[in-house]
Design a protein around this motif. Sequence first.
Motif, PDB file in Angstrom:
ATOM      1  N   TYR A  27     -13.360   3.751  -0.014  1.00  0.00           N
ATOM      2  CA  TYR A  27     -13.087   2.373  -0.444  1.00  0.00           C
ATOM      3  C   TYR A  27     -13.390   2.149  -1.929  1.00  0.00           C
ATOM      4  CZ  TYR A  27     -13.078   1.442   4.600  1.00  0.00           C
ATOM      5  OH  TYR A  27     -12.809   1.461   5.952  1.00  0.00           O
ATOM      6  N   ASN A  50      -5.674  -5.788   3.649  1.00  0.00           N
ATOM      7  CA  ASN A  50      -5.945  -5.693   2.222  1.00  0.00           C
ATOM      8  C   ASN A  50      -6.882  -4.539   1.895  1.00  0.00           C
ATOM      9  OD1 ASN A  50      -4.854  -8.102   0.414  1.00  0.00           O
ATOM     10  ND2 ASN A  50      -5.226  -8.890   2.473  1.00  0.00           N
ATOM     11  N   GLU A  51      -7.089  -3.642   2.843  1.00  0.00           N
ATOM     12  CA  GLU A  51      -7.898  -2.451   2.621  1.00  0.00           C
ATOM     13  C   GLU A  51      -7.107  -1.226   3.066  1.00  0.00           C
ATOM     14  OE1 GLU A  51     -11.469  -2.871   4.810  1.00  0.00           O
ATOM     15  OE2 GLU A  51     -12.386  -4.285   3.420  1.00  0.00           O
ATOM     16  N   ARG A  92     -15.029   1.212  10.485  1.00  0.00           N
ATOM     17  CA  ARG A  92     -15.072   1.432   9.045  1.00  0.00           C
ATOM     18  C   ARG A  92     -14.994   2.926   8.755  1.00  0.00           C
ATOM     19  NH1 ARG A  92     -14.361  -2.494   5.348  1.00  0.00           N
ATOM     20  NH2 ARG A  92     -15.680  -1.334   3.917  1.00  0.00           N
ATOM     21  N   ARG A 116       0.832  -1.194   0.000  1.00  0.00           N
ATOM     22  CA  ARG A 116       0.000   0.000   0.000  1.00  0.00           C
ATOM     23  C   ARG A 116       0.872   1.250   0.000  1.00  0.00           C
ATOM     24  NH1 ARG A 116      -4.045  -1.022   4.985  1.00  0.00           N
ATOM     25  NH2 ARG A 116      -2.047  -1.101   6.067  1.00  0.00           N
ATOM     26  N   VAL A 160     -11.023  -0.132  -3.969  1.00  0.00           N
ATOM     27  CA  VAL A 160     -10.616  -1.394  -3.359  1.00  0.00           C
ATOM     28  C   VAL A 160     -11.156  -2.566  -4.182  1.00  0.00           C
ATOM     29  CG1 VAL A 160     -10.773  -2.868  -1.319  1.00  0.00           C
ATOM     30  CG2 VAL A 160     -10.540  -0.387  -1.063  1.00  0.00           C
ATOM     31  N   LYS A 194      -7.924  -7.281   6.966  1.00  0.00           N
ATOM     32  CA  LYS A 194      -7.977  -5.826   7.097  1.00  0.00           C
ATOM     33  C   LYS A 194      -6.779  -5.166   6.419  1.00  0.00           C
ATOM     34  CE  LYS A 194      -8.647  -6.327  11.565  1.00  0.00           C
ATOM     35  NZ  LYS A 194      -8.888  -6.050  13.012  1.00  0.00           N
TER      36      LYS A 194
END
Length: 213
Positions: A138, A183-184, A131, A92, A141, A181
């Motif tokens: 997002y 992966n976000e 969130r 990221r 994503v 998590k």
Amino acid sequence: AFPPEWRVYGRSASDDKGPIVAVLNAVDALRATGRGPTWNLRVVLDGEEEAGSRNFLSFASTRAADLKADLAITLDGPRHPSGRPTLYYGVRGGAGLTITVYGAKNDLHSGNYPSMRLARLLASMKDDKGRVTVEHFYRDVVPLTPTERRALEEMPNVEVALRQDFLVALPERGEERLERKLNEPTLSILAMESGGGLTAPARSAIPAFASAR
């Protein structure tokens, strides 16, 4: 071979001097065995990763042709808490900003404005489950595929051990595994300052501004 309990202590011993030394040793090992790869290998080292990488950005902009490749591998980041070798299929990036809330033109007597306004603004950026509520946060994503989700579930579950190591009673979205998590994108508050910060002499006054990074 070396004793597995050996440790190296020093500034940036693990990040990012460690990965650089590991790469150089890997290249030496390939040369020593004569079993090098069947493709061209370019090694790019950046020792200013935690200081903004200004020289690397300049290098990349002037030597773009030399950096072209079919595959880029980033040898950085922490090892998995289980101690097992880990291969990540992406990293990221980061983007930062400073938010400043202004009140009166100068400090006033007693109260908590604009510090409370800033606190409410920051708190509104996440819901009770962690969130991010910022619109379109997002949007880009890409959902994990069933194969990717299965691979994550097959990794050693280190949630309990991490809570004990870091003394965290309830992490954000504690019902979800850490690997999912990761992966976000995430939204983190790195620093908050108002009225000179916690090290300034205590005084009963409304700061003229409050900032968060």
